[in-house]
Motif scaffolding. Structure first.
Motif, short mmCIF file in Angstrom:
data_model
loop_
_atom_site.label_atom_id
_atom_site.label_comp_id
_atom_site.label_asym_id
_atom_site.label_seq_id
_atom_site.Cartn_x
_atom_site.Cartn_y
_atom_site.Cartn_z
N MET A 52 0.85 -1.20 0.00
CA MET A 52 0.00 0.00 0.00
C MET A 52 0.88 1.24 0.00
O MET A 52 1.88 1.31 0.71
N ASP A 53 0.50 2.24 -0.80
CA ASP A 53 1.23 3.50 -0.86
C ASP A 53 0.71 4.42 0.25
O ASP A 53 -0.26 5.17 0.04
N PHE A 54 1.33 4.35 1.42
CA PHE A 54 0.85 5.12 2.56
C PHE A 54 0.98 6.63 2.34
O PHE A 54 0.13 7.41 2.76
N ALA A 55 2.06 7.04 1.68
CA ALA A 55 2.25 8.48 1.44
C ALA A 55 1.12 9.04 0.57
O ALA A 55 0.61 10.14 0.84
N ARG A 56 0.75 8.29 -0.43
CA ARG A 56 -0.35 8.75 -1.29
C ARG A 56 -1.66 8.76 -0.52
O ARG A 56 -2.46 9.70 -0.66
N ALA A 57 -1.90 7.73 0.29
CA ALA A 57 -3.12 7.68 1.10
C ALA A 57 -3.16 8.84 2.08
O ALA A 57 -4.23 9.42 2.33
N ARG A 58 -2.01 9.18 2.63
CA ARG A 58 -1.95 10.29 3.60
C ARG A 58 -2.31 11.61 2.92
O ARG A 58 -3.06 12.43 3.47
N GLN A 59 -1.78 11.84 1.73
CA GLN A 59 -2.11 13.07 1.02
C GLN A 59 -3.57 13.11 0.62
O GLN A 59 -4.22 14.17 0.69
N PHE A 60 -4.12 11.96 0.23
CA PHE A 60 -5.55 11.91 -0.10
C PHE A 60 -6.39 12.21 1.12
O PHE A 60 -7.44 12.86 1.03
N MET A 61 -5.95 11.75 2.31
CA MET A 61 -6.67 12.05 3.55
C MET A 61 -6.75 13.56 3.76
O MET A 61 -7.81 14.12 4.08
N VAL A 62 -5.62 14.23 3.57
CA VAL A 62 -5.59 15.69 3.77
C VAL A 62 -6.47 16.40 2.74
O VAL A 62 -7.29 17.26 3.09
N ASP A 63 -6.31 16.02 1.48
CA ASP A 63 -7.02 16.73 0.41
C ASP A 63 -8.47 16.30 0.26
O ASP A 63 -9.31 17.11 -0.16
N GLY A 64 -8.77 15.04 0.62
CA GLY A 64 -10.11 14.54 0.40
C GLY A 64 -11.00 14.50 1.62
O GLY A 64 -12.23 14.46 1.49
N GLN A 65 -10.38 14.50 2.83
CA GLN A 65 -11.17 14.41 4.06
C GLN A 65 -11.09 15.69 4.88
O GLN A 65 -12.11 16.15 5.41
N LEU A 66 -9.91 16.27 5.02
CA LEU A 66 -9.74 17.41 5.92
C LEU A 66 -10.12 18.73 5.25
O LEU A 66 -10.96 19.47 5.78
N ARG A 67 -9.49 19.04 4.13
CA ARG A 67 -9.76 20.34 3.49
C ARG A 67 -11.24 20.55 3.15
O ARG A 67 -11.77 21.64 3.40
N PRO A 68 -11.95 19.54 2.62
CA PRO A 68 -13.36 19.78 2.30
C PRO A 68 -14.26 19.89 3.53
O PRO A 68 -15.43 20.26 3.38
N ASN A 69 -13.74 19.59 4.71
CA ASN A 69 -14.55 19.60 5.93
C ASN A 69 -14.10 20.69 6.91
O ASN A 69 -14.06 20.48 8.11
N GLN A 70 -13.75 21.84 6.35
CA GLN A 70 -13.51 23.06 7.13
C GLN A 70 -12.25 23.03 7.98
O GLN A 70 -12.11 23.83 8.91
N VAL A 71 -11.33 22.11 7.70
CA VAL A 71 -10.04 22.13 8.40
C VAL A 71 -9.12 23.06 7.63
O VAL A 71 -8.71 22.75 6.50
#
Length: 218
Positions: free
Chosen positions: A1-20
């Protein structure tokens, strides 16, 4: 699993769209390997948009919920910060990466071992005071703190814990009474008073240490 890519997706796909929006939170979540704080068999679930189950029936909070909770605390660099129910230590690591001076309490020895291993791997030069203690009853002599984080759901915020706040201090947690969902709550200590404010609703697993002892009927 590409953890670095998953981590960036978490930031861009979960945090930024939810007012973080706090750049320090986005940076800490983007830099710290969340999988390093989990048992190997749970590492592939590190960046799921959900709570991650931990040993002993505990959970690592969903990334978005944790990030919004930390944003609510309005952390300043150097803030004396207490984490109660630190679990695997990831939340304490995020706060330390943001510049807090962290004391973290965890009572489960298996989770404490995960936290120690994760911190040694990710923040070896950061002095996080990690203690095996009951988070609902912190030992005497701690505090005062500028920020207190109760990392999980609680039915109510115990007044003895509120009194560990310094003047101007902030406490954040997820209050479960009346839910689900739980209510992310900020308590400010101003002029000797403790003023709560509900900020948002979210799912939160309860921290067993804060649950009332069961009563028996005869």
């Amino acid at each position: 699993m590409d953890f670095a890519r998953a981590r960036q997706f978490m930031v861009d796909g979960q945090l930024r769209p939810n007012q973080v929006q706090d750049p320090r939170i986005l940076s800490a979540f983007g830099d710290l390997p969340r999988e390093a704080f989990l048992p190997a068999d749970l590492a592939p679930r590190a960046y799921a948009d959900a709570d991650v189950p931990l040993p002993g029936g505990r959970f690592l909070l969903q990334p978005m919920v944790m990030a919004r909770l930390f944003q609510l605390a309005e952390l300043r660099r150097g803030d004396r910060t207490l984490v109660l129910g630190a679990g695997c230590g990831y939340g304490a690591a995020v706060l330390a990466a943001m510049g807090a001076n962290v004391t973290a309490l965890e009572y489960d020895p298996a989770l404490l071992a995960l936290a120690q291993a994760g911190l040694a791997r990710c923040l070896p030069k950061t002095s996080i005071r990690l203690m095996q203690e009951d988070p609902a009853h912190p030992p005497a002599g701690l505090g005062p703190f500028d920020v207190i984080v109760i990392e999980g759901g609680v039915p109510a915020i115990p007044r003895p814990i509120e009194t560990l706040l310094a003047e101007g201090g902030r406490l954040v947690t997820l209050v479960t009474t009346g839910g689900p969902p739980a209510r992310a709550t900020l308590v400010r200590h101003i002029g000797g008073s403790f003023t709560p404010r509900v900020a948002f609703e979210a799912h939160a697993a309860s921290l067993s240490a804060f649950l009332p002892n069961p009563s028996f009927a005869f």
